[in-house]
Design an enzyme around this catalytic site. Structure first.
Site, PDB file in Angstrom:
ATOM      1  N   SER A   1       0.980  -1.257   0.105  1.00  0.00           N
ATOM      2  CA  SER A   1      -0.019  -0.088   0.146  1.00  0.00           C
ATOM      3  C   SER A   1       0.952   1.251   0.056  1.00  0.00           C
ATOM      4  O   SER A   1       0.846   2.155  -0.693  1.00  0.00           O
ATOM      5  CB  SER A   1      -1.133   0.086   1.169  1.00  0.00           C
ATOM      6  OG  SER A   1      -1.845  -1.057   1.380  1.00  0.00           O
TER       7      SER A   1
ATOM      8  N   ARG B   1       0.412   7.478   6.113  1.00  0.00           N
ATOM      9  CA  ARG B   1      -0.377   6.861   7.040  1.00  0.00           C
ATOM     10  C   ARG B   1      -1.839   7.483   7.042  1.00  0.00           C
ATOM     11  O   ARG B   1      -2.797   6.533   6.968  1.00  0.00           O
ATOM     12  CB  ARG B   1      -0.005   6.462   8.414  1.00  0.00           C
ATOM     13  CG  ARG B   1      -0.540   5.618   9.324  1.00  0.00           C
ATOM     14  CD  ARG B   1       0.078   5.033  10.585  1.00  0.00           C
ATOM     15  NE  ARG B   1       1.374   4.319  10.048  1.00  0.00           N
ATOM     16  CZ  ARG B   1       1.553   3.033   9.693  1.00  0.00           C
ATOM     17  NH1 ARG B   1       0.330   2.248  10.056  1.00  0.00           N
ATOM     18  NH2 ARG B   1       2.519   2.219   9.505  1.00  0.00           N
TER      19      ARG B   1
ATOM     20  N   HIS C   1      -3.106   6.151   3.864  1.00  0.00           N
ATOM     21  CA  HIS C   1      -3.253   4.833   3.912  1.00  0.00           C
ATOM     22  C   HIS C   1      -4.740   4.346   4.666  1.00  0.00           C
ATOM     23  O   HIS C   1      -5.562   3.488   4.072  1.00  0.00           O
ATOM     24  CB  HIS C   1      -2.305   4.315   4.678  1.00  0.00           C
ATOM     25  CG  HIS C   1      -2.200   2.720   5.014  1.00  0.00           C
ATOM     26  ND1 HIS C   1      -2.470   2.099   6.115  1.00  0.00           N
ATOM     27  CD2 HIS C   1      -2.126   1.650   4.165  1.00  0.00           C
ATOM     28  CE1 HIS C   1      -2.491   0.936   5.906  1.00  0.00           C
ATOM     29  NE2 HIS C   1      -2.455   0.435   4.741  1.00  0.00           N
TER      30      HIS C   1
END
Lengths: 215, 215
Positions: free
Chosen positions: B19, B42, B45
Protein backbone atom coordinates in the site's frame (compact mmCIF):
# COMPACT_ATOMS: atom_id res chain seq x y z
CA UNK A 1 -24.53 30.13 7.48
CA UNK A 2 -22.67 31.98 10.22
CA UNK A 3 -25.39 31.26 12.76
CA UNK A 4 -25.62 27.59 11.79
CA UNK A 5 -21.87 27.16 12.03
CA UNK A 6 -21.65 28.51 15.55
CA UNK A 7 -21.75 25.13 17.24
CA UNK A 8 -20.56 26.14 20.69
CA UNK A 9 -23.97 26.85 22.15
CA UNK A 10 -25.62 23.82 20.54
CA UNK A 11 -26.16 20.38 22.04
CA UNK A 12 -25.17 17.25 20.08
CA UNK A 13 -28.75 16.67 18.86
CA UNK A 14 -28.98 20.24 17.53
CA UNK A 15 -25.57 19.90 15.82
CA UNK A 16 -26.66 16.64 14.19
CA UNK A 17 -29.95 18.13 13.01
CA UNK A 18 -28.16 21.17 11.59
CA UNK A 19 -25.64 18.91 9.87
CA UNK A 20 -28.42 16.82 8.31
CA UNK A 21 -30.11 19.99 7.00
CA UNK A 22 -26.83 21.03 5.36
CA UNK A 23 -26.38 17.58 3.80
CA UNK A 24 -29.98 17.45 2.55
CA UNK A 25 -29.46 20.82 0.90
CA UNK A 26 -25.99 20.23 -0.52
CA UNK A 27 -26.67 16.67 -1.75
CA UNK A 28 -29.31 17.97 -4.16
CA UNK A 29 -31.23 15.45 -6.27
CA UNK A 30 -30.42 11.74 -5.92
CA UNK A 31 -32.06 8.36 -6.44
CA UNK A 32 -31.88 6.99 -2.89
CA UNK A 33 -35.25 5.90 -1.50
CA UNK A 34 -36.71 7.44 1.67
CA UNK A 35 -35.77 4.21 3.46
CA UNK A 36 -32.16 4.21 2.20
CA UNK A 37 -31.42 7.92 2.52
CA UNK A 38 -30.91 7.98 6.33
CA UNK A 39 -28.15 5.39 5.87
CA UNK A 40 -26.45 7.31 3.07
CA UNK A 41 -26.83 10.64 4.89
CA UNK A 42 -25.30 9.30 8.10
CA UNK A 43 -22.29 8.00 6.14
CA UNK A 44 -21.83 11.45 4.58
CA UNK A 45 -22.26 13.01 8.05
CA UNK A 46 -19.53 10.77 9.48
CA UNK A 47 -17.07 11.19 6.60
CA UNK A 48 -17.88 14.68 5.32
CA UNK A 49 -17.46 13.03 1.93
CA UNK A 50 -20.12 13.33 -0.77
CA UNK A 51 -18.43 10.63 -2.85
CA UNK A 52 -20.56 8.15 -0.89
CA UNK A 53 -23.65 9.64 -2.50
CA UNK A 54 -22.53 7.89 -5.69
CA UNK A 55 -20.34 5.08 -4.41
CA UNK A 56 -22.57 3.35 -1.87
CA UNK A 57 -24.35 0.24 -3.12
CA UNK A 58 -27.02 -1.76 -1.32
CA UNK A 59 -29.47 -4.50 -2.19
CA UNK A 60 -33.10 -3.31 -2.31
CA UNK A 61 -33.88 -5.45 0.74
CA UNK A 62 -30.85 -4.38 2.83
CA UNK A 63 -32.58 -1.91 5.17
CA UNK A 64 -35.62 -4.14 5.71
CA UNK A 65 -33.40 -7.17 6.30
CA UNK A 66 -31.36 -5.22 8.83
CA UNK A 67 -34.40 -3.92 10.71
CA UNK A 68 -35.93 -7.41 10.90
CA UNK A 69 -32.66 -8.97 12.06
CA UNK A 70 -31.99 -6.28 14.68
CA UNK A 71 -35.51 -6.51 16.09
CA UNK A 72 -35.01 -10.28 16.29
CA UNK A 73 -31.89 -9.68 18.40
CA UNK A 74 -29.42 -11.16 15.94
CA UNK A 75 -25.77 -10.76 16.88
CA UNK A 76 -23.54 -8.08 15.36
CA UNK A 77 -19.94 -9.02 14.54
CA UNK A 78 -17.24 -6.52 13.56
CA UNK A 79 -13.74 -7.00 12.16
CA UNK A 80 -12.14 -4.22 14.24
CA UNK A 81 -12.40 -2.90 17.78
CA UNK A 82 -12.80 0.58 16.26
CA UNK A 83 -16.01 -0.40 14.44
CA UNK A 84 -17.17 -2.12 17.63
CA UNK A 85 -16.46 1.05 19.63
CA UNK A 86 -18.46 3.18 17.18
CA UNK A 87 -21.69 1.18 17.23
CA UNK A 88 -24.33 2.40 19.64
CA UNK A 89 -24.44 -0.11 22.48
CA UNK A 90 -27.60 1.41 23.97
CA UNK A 91 -29.60 0.70 20.82
CA UNK A 92 -28.07 -2.71 20.13
CA UNK A 93 -28.71 -3.66 23.75
CA UNK A 94 -32.33 -2.53 23.57
CA UNK A 95 -32.95 -5.25 20.97
CA UNK A 96 -30.85 -7.84 22.80
CA UNK A 97 -28.27 -7.89 20.00
CA UNK A 98 -24.90 -9.18 21.18
CA UNK A 99 -21.90 -7.24 19.82
CA UNK A 100 -18.55 -8.93 19.34
CA UNK A 101 -15.15 -8.63 17.70
CA UNK A 102 -12.77 -11.57 17.95
CA UNK A 103 -9.64 -10.00 16.52
CA UNK A 104 -7.95 -9.34 19.86
CA UNK A 105 -8.92 -12.67 21.48
CA UNK A 106 -5.98 -14.76 22.70
CA UNK A 107 -7.32 -18.00 21.20
CA UNK A 108 -7.73 -16.27 17.82
CA UNK A 109 -4.08 -15.20 17.87
CA UNK A 110 -3.15 -18.78 18.76
CA UNK A 111 -5.32 -20.23 15.96
CA UNK A 112 -3.80 -17.77 13.48
CA UNK A 113 -0.27 -18.83 14.45
CA UNK A 114 -1.17 -22.50 14.36
CA UNK A 115 -2.90 -22.37 10.97
CA UNK A 116 -0.54 -19.84 9.38
CA UNK A 117 -3.34 -17.35 8.66
CA UNK A 118 -3.86 -13.71 9.67
CA UNK A 119 -5.67 -12.80 12.87
CA UNK A 120 -8.39 -11.10 10.78
CA UNK A 121 -9.08 -14.34 8.93
CA UNK A 122 -8.95 -16.46 12.08
CA UNK A 123 -11.31 -14.03 13.84
CA UNK A 124 -13.76 -14.14 10.93
CA UNK A 125 -13.73 -17.95 10.79
CA UNK A 126 -14.63 -18.12 14.45
CA UNK A 127 -17.30 -15.43 14.02
CA UNK A 128 -18.86 -17.39 11.14
CA UNK A 129 -19.08 -20.53 13.28
CA UNK A 130 -20.46 -18.75 16.34
CA UNK A 131 -22.80 -16.23 14.67
CA UNK A 132 -24.00 -18.06 11.61
CA UNK A 133 -27.11 -15.89 11.15
CA UNK A 134 -25.72 -12.59 12.43
CA UNK A 135 -25.02 -9.18 10.93
CA UNK A 136 -21.39 -8.90 9.80
CA UNK A 137 -19.72 -5.48 9.79
CA UNK A 138 -16.35 -5.17 8.08
CA UNK A 139 -14.75 -1.74 8.11
CA UNK A 140 -11.09 -2.47 7.63
CA UNK A 141 -9.76 -5.82 6.45
CA UNK A 142 -10.36 -7.01 2.87
CA UNK A 143 -9.09 -10.41 3.96
CA UNK A 144 -11.91 -10.58 6.54
CA UNK A 145 -14.51 -9.84 3.86
CA UNK A 146 -12.99 -12.38 1.47
CA UNK A 147 -13.01 -14.98 4.24
CA UNK A 148 -16.63 -14.22 5.17
CA UNK A 149 -17.73 -14.66 1.55
CA UNK A 150 -15.84 -17.95 1.38
CA UNK A 151 -17.58 -19.19 4.54
CA UNK A 152 -20.97 -18.24 3.10
CA UNK A 153 -20.18 -20.17 -0.07
CA UNK A 154 -19.08 -23.12 2.10
CA UNK A 155 -22.41 -23.07 3.90
CA UNK A 156 -20.81 -22.31 7.29
CA UNK A 157 -22.94 -19.20 7.77
CA UNK A 158 -25.80 -17.29 6.21
CA UNK A 159 -25.58 -13.69 7.47
CA UNK A 160 -28.74 -11.61 7.82
CA UNK A 161 -26.76 -8.70 6.34
CA UNK A 162 -23.19 -7.95 5.31
CA UNK A 163 -21.94 -4.39 5.81
CA UNK A 164 -18.75 -4.63 3.77
CA UNK A 165 -16.74 -1.40 3.80
CA UNK A 166 -13.02 -2.23 3.95
CA UNK A 167 -10.71 0.64 3.05
CA UNK A 168 -7.35 0.70 1.34
CA UNK A 169 -5.10 0.22 -1.61
CA UNK A 170 -4.63 -3.55 -1.72
CA UNK A 171 -7.64 -5.84 -1.88
CA UNK A 172 -10.34 -3.49 -0.54
CA UNK A 173 -11.83 -2.59 -3.90
CA UNK A 174 -11.63 -6.18 -5.18
CA UNK A 175 -13.33 -7.56 -2.07
CA UNK A 176 -16.19 -5.06 -2.39
CA UNK A 177 -16.60 -5.72 -6.11
CA UNK A 178 -16.99 -9.42 -5.28
CA UNK A 179 -19.62 -8.63 -2.64
CA UNK A 180 -21.44 -6.18 -4.94
CA UNK A 181 -21.68 -8.80 -7.69
CA UNK A 182 -24.54 -10.21 -5.64
CA UNK A 183 -23.38 -13.78 -6.22
CA UNK A 184 -23.84 -14.66 -2.53
CA UNK A 185 -27.56 -13.94 -2.44
CA UNK A 186 -27.16 -12.19 0.93
CA UNK A 187 -28.43 -8.63 1.61
CA UNK A 188 -25.50 -6.21 1.70
CA UNK A 189 -24.41 -2.59 2.00
CA UNK A 190 -21.04 -1.72 0.46
CA UNK A 191 -19.34 0.92 -1.66
CA UNK A 192 -17.29 1.04 -4.82
CA UNK A 193 -13.64 2.07 -4.73
CA UNK A 194 -10.90 2.30 -2.14
CA UNK A 195 -12.64 4.37 0.52
CA UNK A 196 -14.52 2.99 3.51
CA UNK A 197 -13.39 2.34 7.06
CA UNK A 198 -14.51 1.64 10.59
CA UNK A 199 -16.22 5.00 11.14
CA UNK A 200 -18.23 4.58 7.94
CA UNK A 201 -19.18 0.99 8.81
CA UNK A 202 -20.27 2.05 12.30
CA UNK A 203 -22.31 4.90 10.82
CA UNK A 204 -24.20 2.44 8.61
CA UNK A 205 -24.98 0.25 11.61
CA UNK A 206 -26.10 3.20 13.71
CA UNK A 207 -28.45 4.38 10.95
CA UNK A 208 -29.93 0.87 10.79
CA UNK A 209 -30.26 0.67 14.58
CA UNK A 210 -32.03 4.04 14.66
CA UNK A 211 -34.35 2.87 11.89
CA UNK A 212 -35.10 -0.35 13.80
CA UNK A 213 -35.88 1.71 16.91
CA UNK A 214 -38.54 3.75 15.07
CA UNK A 215 -42.10 2.75 15.84
CA UNK B 1 -1.21 -4.31 -10.73
CA UNK B 2 -3.03 -7.64 -10.72
CA UNK B 3 -0.29 -9.32 -8.69
CA UNK B 4 -0.06 -6.46 -6.20
CA UNK B 5 -3.82 -6.41 -5.76
CA UNK B 6 -4.06 -10.09 -4.91
CA UNK B 7 -3.96 -9.59 -1.18
CA UNK B 8 -5.20 -13.01 -0.11
CA UNK B 9 -1.80 -14.63 0.16
CA UNK B 10 -0.16 -11.61 1.81
CA UNK B 11 0.32 -10.97 5.51
CA UNK B 12 -0.65 -7.58 7.02
CA UNK B 13 2.94 -6.28 6.88
CA UNK B 14 3.21 -7.14 3.17
CA UNK B 15 -0.16 -5.52 2.45
CA UNK B 16 0.92 -2.36 4.28
CA UNK B 17 4.25 -2.23 2.44
CA UNK B 18 2.51 -2.72 -0.91
CA UNK B 19 0.00 0.00 0.00
CA UNK B 20 2.79 2.43 0.92
CA UNK B 21 4.53 1.76 -2.41
CA UNK B 22 1.30 2.57 -4.25
CA UNK B 23 0.83 5.77 -2.24
CA UNK B 24 4.46 6.86 -2.76
CA UNK B 25 3.99 6.38 -6.49
CA UNK B 26 0.54 7.93 -6.84
CA UNK B 27 1.21 10.90 -4.55
CA UNK B 28 3.91 12.17 -6.90
CA UNK B 29 5.82 15.31 -5.94
CA UNK B 30 4.98 17.08 -2.67
CA UNK B 31 6.58 19.36 -0.10
CA UNK B 32 6.34 17.15 2.99
CA UNK B 33 9.68 16.58 4.72
CA UNK B 34 11.09 13.05 5.22
CA UNK B 35 10.10 13.38 8.87
CA UNK B 36 6.51 14.45 8.12
CA UNK B 37 5.78 12.13 5.19
CA UNK B 38 5.21 8.94 7.25
CA UNK B 39 2.43 10.79 9.11
CA UNK B 40 0.80 12.07 5.92
CA UNK B 41 1.19 8.71 4.17
CA UNK B 42 -0.41 6.79 7.02
CA UNK B 43 -3.38 9.17 6.97
CA UNK B 44 -3.80 8.55 3.23
CA UNK B 45 -3.41 4.81 3.86
CA UNK B 46 -6.20 4.88 6.46
CA UNK B 47 -8.58 7.08 4.49
CA UNK B 48 -7.71 6.20 0.87
CA UNK B 49 -8.10 9.94 0.36
CA UNK B 50 -5.40 11.99 -1.34
CA UNK B 51 -7.08 15.23 -0.25
CA UNK B 52 -5.01 14.95 2.93
CA UNK B 53 -1.87 15.44 0.85
CA UNK B 54 -2.95 19.07 0.53
CA UNK B 55 -5.18 19.58 3.55
CA UNK B 56 -3.01 18.40 6.43
CA UNK B 57 -1.26 21.15 8.37
CA UNK B 58 1.38 20.75 11.06
CA UNK B 59 3.81 22.97 12.90
CA UNK B 60 7.45 22.38 11.90
CA UNK B 61 8.17 20.99 15.37
CA UNK B 62 5.13 18.70 15.59
CA UNK B 63 6.81 15.36 14.87
CA UNK B 64 9.83 16.10 17.06
CA UNK B 65 7.58 17.32 19.88
CA UNK B 66 5.52 14.14 19.62
CA UNK B 67 8.54 11.83 19.63
CA UNK B 68 10.03 13.58 22.67
CA UNK B 69 6.73 13.51 24.56
CA UNK B 70 6.04 9.85 23.74
CA UNK B 71 9.52 8.76 24.78
CA UNK B 72 8.99 10.67 28.02
CA UNK B 73 5.84 8.63 28.64
CA UNK B 74 3.41 11.52 28.47
CA UNK B 75 -0.25 10.55 28.61
CA UNK B 76 -2.44 10.35 25.49
CA UNK B 77 -6.03 11.59 25.76
CA UNK B 78 -8.70 11.04 23.10
CA UNK B 79 -12.17 12.49 22.65
CA UNK B 80 -13.78 9.24 21.46
CA UNK B 81 -13.58 5.57 22.32
CA UNK B 82 -13.12 4.90 18.59
CA UNK B 83 -9.90 6.93 18.45
CA UNK B 84 -8.80 5.21 21.65
CA UNK B 85 -9.51 1.80 20.11
CA UNK B 86 -7.46 2.65 17.02
CA UNK B 87 -4.24 3.69 18.78
CA UNK B 88 -1.62 0.97 19.13
CA UNK B 89 -1.57 -0.02 22.80
CA UNK B 90 1.58 -2.11 22.40
CA UNK B 91 3.62 0.89 21.29
CA UNK B 92 2.06 3.36 23.73
CA UNK B 93 2.63 0.88 26.53
CA UNK B 94 6.27 0.36 25.54
CA UNK B 95 6.90 4.02 26.39
CA UNK B 96 4.74 3.94 29.51
CA UNK B 97 2.20 6.33 27.96
CA UNK B 98 -1.19 6.09 29.63
CA UNK B 99 -4.16 6.17 27.21
CA UNK B 100 -7.51 7.53 28.31
CA UNK B 101 -10.88 8.75 27.10
CA UNK B 102 -13.29 10.21 29.64
CA UNK B 103 -16.38 10.57 27.49
CA UNK B 104 -18.12 7.42 28.76
CA UNK B 105 -17.20 7.91 32.43
CA UNK B 106 -20.16 8.07 34.81
CA UNK B 107 -18.82 11.09 36.69
CA UNK B 108 -18.36 12.96 33.41
CA UNK B 109 -21.99 12.34 32.48
CA UNK B 110 -22.95 13.59 35.96
CA UNK B 111 -20.76 16.70 35.64
CA UNK B 112 -22.23 17.42 32.20
CA UNK B 113 -25.78 17.23 33.56
CA UNK B 114 -24.91 19.33 36.58
CA UNK B 115 -23.12 22.07 34.63
CA UNK B 116 -25.44 22.02 31.60
CA UNK B 117 -22.61 21.23 29.18
CA UNK B 118 -22.09 18.37 26.72
CA UNK B 119 -20.31 15.19 27.74
CA UNK B 120 -17.55 15.96 25.22
CA UNK B 121 -16.85 19.29 26.91
CA UNK B 122 -17.05 17.85 30.42
CA UNK B 123 -14.70 15.01 29.41
CA UNK B 124 -12.20 17.48 27.94
CA UNK B 125 -12.26 19.70 31.04
CA UNK B 126 -11.43 16.73 33.22
CA UNK B 127 -8.71 15.59 30.78
CA UNK B 128 -7.12 19.05 30.85
CA UNK B 129 -6.98 18.98 34.65
CA UNK B 130 -5.62 15.45 34.86
CA UNK B 131 -3.22 15.44 31.89
CA UNK B 132 -1.99 18.99 31.74
CA UNK B 133 1.15 18.13 29.73
CA UNK B 134 -0.23 15.25 27.66
CA UNK B 135 -0.90 14.63 23.99
CA UNK B 136 -4.51 15.45 23.06
CA UNK B 137 -6.14 13.59 20.18
CA UNK B 138 -9.48 14.88 18.91
CA UNK B 139 -11.06 12.97 16.05
CA UNK B 140 -14.71 13.81 16.33
CA UNK B 141 -16.04 16.65 18.46
CA UNK B 142 -15.39 20.28 17.47
CA UNK B 143 -16.72 21.25 20.90
CA UNK B 144 -13.95 19.18 22.52
CA UNK B 145 -11.29 20.99 20.47
CA UNK B 146 -12.80 24.41 21.23
CA UNK B 147 -12.85 23.53 24.94
CA UNK B 148 -9.25 22.30 24.88
CA UNK B 149 -8.09 25.55 23.26
CA UNK B 150 -10.00 27.52 25.88
CA UNK B 151 -8.32 25.56 28.69
CA UNK B 152 -4.89 26.20 27.15
CA UNK B 153 -5.65 29.92 27.00
CA UNK B 154 -6.81 29.75 30.64
CA UNK B 155 -3.51 28.17 31.65
CA UNK B 156 -5.14 24.95 32.87
CA UNK B 157 -3.00 22.84 30.57
CA UNK B 158 -0.10 23.04 28.15
CA UNK B 159 -0.32 20.00 25.84
CA UNK B 160 2.85 18.53 24.36
CA UNK B 161 0.93 18.19 21.08
CA UNK B 162 -2.62 18.65 19.82
CA UNK B 163 -3.85 16.28 17.11
CA UNK B 164 -7.01 18.15 16.12
CA UNK B 165 -8.99 16.36 13.44
CA UNK B 166 -12.71 16.73 14.15
CA UNK B 167 -14.98 15.90 11.21
CA UNK B 168 -18.31 17.32 10.16
CA UNK B 169 -20.54 20.06 8.87
CA UNK B 170 -21.03 22.25 11.94
CA UNK B 171 -18.04 23.61 13.82
CA UNK B 172 -15.34 21.19 12.66
CA UNK B 173 -13.79 23.47 10.08
CA UNK B 174 -13.99 26.51 12.36
CA UNK B 175 -12.35 24.68 15.26
CA UNK B 176 -9.47 23.53 13.05
CA UNK B 177 -9.01 27.01 11.56
CA UNK B 178 -8.66 28.34 15.09
CA UNK B 179 -6.07 25.70 15.94
CA UNK B 180 -4.18 26.25 12.67
CA UNK B 181 -3.93 29.99 13.34
CA UNK B 182 -1.12 29.02 15.70
CA UNK B 183 -2.30 31.49 18.31
CA UNK B 184 -1.92 28.92 21.10
CA UNK B 185 1.82 28.39 20.62
CA UNK B 186 1.37 24.62 21.00
CA UNK B 187 2.67 22.08 18.43
CA UNK B 188 -0.23 20.69 16.42
CA UNK B 189 -1.30 18.46 13.55
CA UNK B 190 -4.64 19.29 11.93
CA UNK B 191 -6.29 19.60 8.53
CA UNK B 192 -8.27 22.18 6.65
CA UNK B 193 -11.90 21.57 5.76
CA UNK B 194 -14.70 19.32 6.95
CA UNK B 195 -12.98 15.95 6.73
CA UNK B 196 -11.16 14.19 9.57
CA UNK B 197 -12.35 11.61 12.05
CA UNK B 198 -11.31 9.05 14.61
CA UNK B 199 -9.58 6.71 12.14
CA UNK B 200 -7.51 9.58 10.76
CA UNK B 201 -6.62 10.84 14.24
CA UNK B 202 -5.58 7.33 15.30
CA UNK B 203 -3.48 6.98 12.14
CA UNK B 204 -1.57 10.17 13.00
CA UNK B 205 -0.87 8.87 16.51
CA UNK B 206 0.25 5.47 15.22
CA UNK B 207 2.64 7.10 12.75
CA UNK B 208 4.10 9.16 15.62
CA UNK B 209 4.37 6.10 17.88
CA UNK B 210 6.17 4.17 15.15
CA UNK B 211 8.52 7.10 14.63
CA UNK B 212 9.22 7.28 18.37
CA UNK B 213 9.95 3.54 18.39
CA UNK B 214 12.67 3.93 15.74
CA UNK B 215 16.22 3.80 17.03
Amino acid sequence: MAAVSDSRGMNPEEIEAASFRIIDEEAGGHDWSPEQWPVVRRVIHTSADYEYLQSLVMTPDAVTAAVTALRAGRSIVTDTTMALAGIRKDLAGSFGCRLSCNVAAADVAEAARHEGITRSVAAMRRACRENSDGIFVIGNAPTALFELMEQVRNGTCLPALIVGLPVGFVGAEESKNALASGALGVPFITNMGRKGGSTVAAAVMNALLLRAAEA
